[in-house]
Motif scaffolding. Structure first.
Motif, PDB file in Angstrom:
ATOM      1  N   VAL A   1      46.942  22.690  40.191  1.00  0.00           N
ATOM      2  CA  VAL A   1      45.801  23.604  40.074  1.00  0.00           C
ATOM      3  C   VAL A   1      46.352  25.030  40.181  1.00  0.00           C
ATOM      4  O   VAL A   1      47.090  25.351  41.112  1.00  0.00           O
ATOM      5  CB  VAL A   1      44.741  23.353  41.164  1.00  0.00           C
ATOM      6  CG1 VAL A   1      43.600  24.346  41.036  1.00  0.00           C
ATOM      7  CG2 VAL A   1      44.220  21.931  41.082  1.00  0.00           C
ATOM      8  N   VAL A   2      45.961  25.853  39.227  1.00  0.00           N
ATOM      9  CA  VAL A   2      46.370  27.256  39.242  1.00  0.00           C
ATOM     10  C   VAL A   2      45.286  28.047  39.976  1.00  0.00           C
ATOM     11  O   VAL A   2      44.155  28.138  39.496  1.00  0.00           O
ATOM     12  CB  VAL A   2      46.578  27.800  37.817  1.00  0.00           C
ATOM     13  CG1 VAL A   2      46.987  29.269  37.875  1.00  0.00           C
ATOM     14  CG2 VAL A   2      47.618  26.975  37.076  1.00  0.00           C
ATOM     15  N   ASP A   3      45.642  28.591  41.128  1.00  0.00           N
ATOM     16  CA  ASP A   3      44.687  29.332  41.954  1.00  0.00           C
ATOM     17  C   ASP A   3      45.208  30.757  42.110  1.00  0.00           C
ATOM     18  O   ASP A   3      46.288  30.992  42.667  1.00  0.00           O
ATOM     19  CB  ASP A   3      44.539  28.667  43.313  1.00  0.00           C
ATOM     20  CG  ASP A   3      43.420  29.292  44.141  1.00  0.00           C
ATOM     21  OD1 ASP A   3      42.726  30.187  43.607  1.00  0.00           O
ATOM     22  OD2 ASP A   3      43.263  28.896  45.311  1.00  0.00           O
ATOM     23  N   PHE A   4      44.409  31.708  41.597  1.00  0.00           N
ATOM     24  CA  PHE A   4      44.776  33.115  41.732  1.00  0.00           C
ATOM     25  C   PHE A   4      44.346  33.705  43.073  1.00  0.00           C
ATOM     26  O   PHE A   4      44.694  34.853  43.377  1.00  0.00           O
ATOM     27  CB  PHE A   4      44.161  33.939  40.594  1.00  0.00           C
ATOM     28  CG  PHE A   4      44.820  33.725  39.270  1.00  0.00           C
ATOM     29  CD1 PHE A   4      46.010  34.341  38.960  1.00  0.00           C
ATOM     30  CD2 PHE A   4      44.256  32.873  38.339  1.00  0.00           C
ATOM     31  CE1 PHE A   4      46.625  34.146  37.742  1.00  0.00           C
ATOM     32  CE2 PHE A   4      44.857  32.664  37.106  1.00  0.00           C
ATOM     33  CZ  PHE A   4      46.048  33.302  36.809  1.00  0.00           C
ATOM     34  N   GLY A   5      43.582  32.954  43.850  1.00  0.00           N
ATOM     35  CA  GLY A   5      43.159  33.445  45.153  1.00  0.00           C
ATOM     36  C   GLY A   5      42.009  34.441  45.031  1.00  0.00           C
ATOM     37  O   GLY A   5      41.295  34.506  44.028  1.00  0.00           O
ATOM     38  N   SER A   6      41.841  35.237  46.075  1.00  0.00           N
ATOM     39  CA  SER A   6      40.775  36.235  46.122  1.00  0.00           C
ATOM     40  C   SER A   6      41.271  37.520  45.472  1.00  0.00           C
ATOM     41  O   SER A   6      42.291  38.081  45.873  1.00  0.00           O
ATOM     42  CB  SER A   6      40.348  36.509  47.566  1.00  0.00           C
ATOM     43  OG  SER A   6      39.837  35.332  48.168  1.00  0.00           O
TER      44      SER A   6
END
Length: 401
Positions: free
Chosen positions: A110-115
């Protein structure tokens, strides 16, 4: 998993004499039908098992060597089933274990760019795509190169590589992007296998800018009502009116210690208090003089230094050094003036009288007749000659005109 007991042709849906083109075409059609994305959430697990079995069937039947071995095992299984009640022949040597099916491995899954706040650019995310057995990827490409909030940097087809590395970058967010969690998917095709990678980002409101730091305290400055004072004409023995200089701080704060550093000059002096404590204003009175009699004449400027709590200020003191003026007219001066005028008149009269006498004497000397030695008398004067009066001989009568 023993594949001889499974009808792989039935799993794909092709006859046993189908060629490679028919097997590949039917496999793709079946893959699109049983893919987990096309099934309800409750059937995702069963669809995954079917997809694994379908991949195993395609991997076995697409390889000619594996297909021949699979057909041989199936025929042997059929013959064994027919001779079940006969005496079994000696068991053949165990076949080599089939290779594990190739599975696509994603790192990360999963590609998560965060906040991410509006206006912020987070670092790029890199996803690696490879096979579980590290075999060569013949071809791969990205089906969706961009989404609602992301994009693939330099999307291009990949051929004959061991792994595919994709760099994902967040698009510039604007005020139209609602805060909250956003999710999307990126589709990747690898050797006729399609994989879906989830992409998510949490959009947060931009933080309010920090308040500006308070300005540094401004140093206190001395405020003077006069930076320069002019005492006017000053002379030896004379007095001038006092000039007042007031010194205070610009913020009105009380003064701890205030003093005058220079209390006198060559033509001025301070007549007020020299030092002061615990006040808000220092008042300085400056008066001209005394001036030395041999002081040079002209305009002169000197400095008066004032110190308030260690801060020094300077005031310019200017004066015109002149000669003493004439004394004012008084009764005694008027009597002296009359006597002086009378004396001058008498002296002038005496000078006129002496001049008149001198002039008369000189005139008589100039007009006197010289002595005649032959006749023994002076020649007649001009006035006498005009009247016809001349010298007379003794015993003669005067001529009558």
């Amino acid at each position: 998993m023993k594949t001889s007991s499974i009808d792989l042709y039935a799993v794909i849906g092709v006859p046993e004499d189908a060629d490679q083109t028919a097997i590949r075409k039917t496999f793709r059609s079946r893959m699109r039908q049983i893919h987990p994305d096309r099934r309800p959430p409750g059937e995702a697990e069963a669809a995954h098992e079917e997809m694994v079995l379908l991949n195993l069937a395609y991997e076995t039947l697409s390889d000619p060597g594996k297909r021949a071995m699979y057909d041989l095992d199936r025929r042997a299984a059929r013959n064994a089933k027919r001779e079940r009640y006969r005496e079994p022949p000696p068991p053949p040597p165990p076949p080599p274990p089939p290779p594990k099916p190739r599975v696509i491995v994603l790192d990360p899954e999963v590609v998560d760019f965060g906040s991410v706040s509006i206006g912020e650019m987070p670092p790029d995310q890199v996803i690696t795509v490879r096979f579980s057995d590290n075999s060569t990827i013949r071809y791969a490409w990205v089906l969706t190169g961009c989404g609602d909030f992301w994009q693939v940097v330099e999307p291009r087809p990949y051929r004959d590589v061991s792994a595919v590395r994709l760099r994902l970058r967040v698009r510039p967010l604007s005020t139209h992007d609602a805060p909250g969690l956003h999710s999307d998917r990126i589709r990747i095709m690898v050797d006729d296998l399609m994989m879906v990678v989830p992409v998510c980002i949490n959009v947060v409101a931009a933080p309010s800018p920090p308040p500006p730091p308070p300005p540094p305290p401004r140093p206190r400055a001395i405020v003077l009502n006069h930076r320069y004072i002019n005492l006017g004409p000053v002379w030896a023995g004379g007095e001038t009116p006092e000039q007042v200089v007031e010194a205070r701080f610009d913020d009105g704060s009380p003064i701890g210690v205030a003093r005058v550093l220079t209390t006198a000059g060559s033509f001025w002096h301070v007549t007020s208090q020299r030092s002061l404590r615990g006040a808000t204003c220092l008042t300085i009175r400056i008066k001209g003089g005394p001036v030395a009699p041999d002081r040079a004449r002209g305009r002169f400027t000197e400095r008066l230094q004032i110190q308030l709590d260690g801060i020094t200020a300077t005031v310019g003191v200017t004066a015109f050094i002149t000669t003493p003026p004439a004394p004012p007219l008084t009764l005694a001066n008027w009597r002296n003036f009359r006597l002086t005028c009378l004396g001058m008149i008498m002296l002038l009269s005496l000078l006129v009288l002496v001049g008149s006498l001198l002039f008369a004497g000189v005139y008589e000397l100039l007009n006197a007749a010289p002595w005649d030695t032959n006749q023994g008398h002076h020649p007649p004067t001009t006035h006498a000659a005009g009247l016809g009066v001349g010298p007379r001989r003794p015993g003669s009568q005067a001529s009558i005109p």
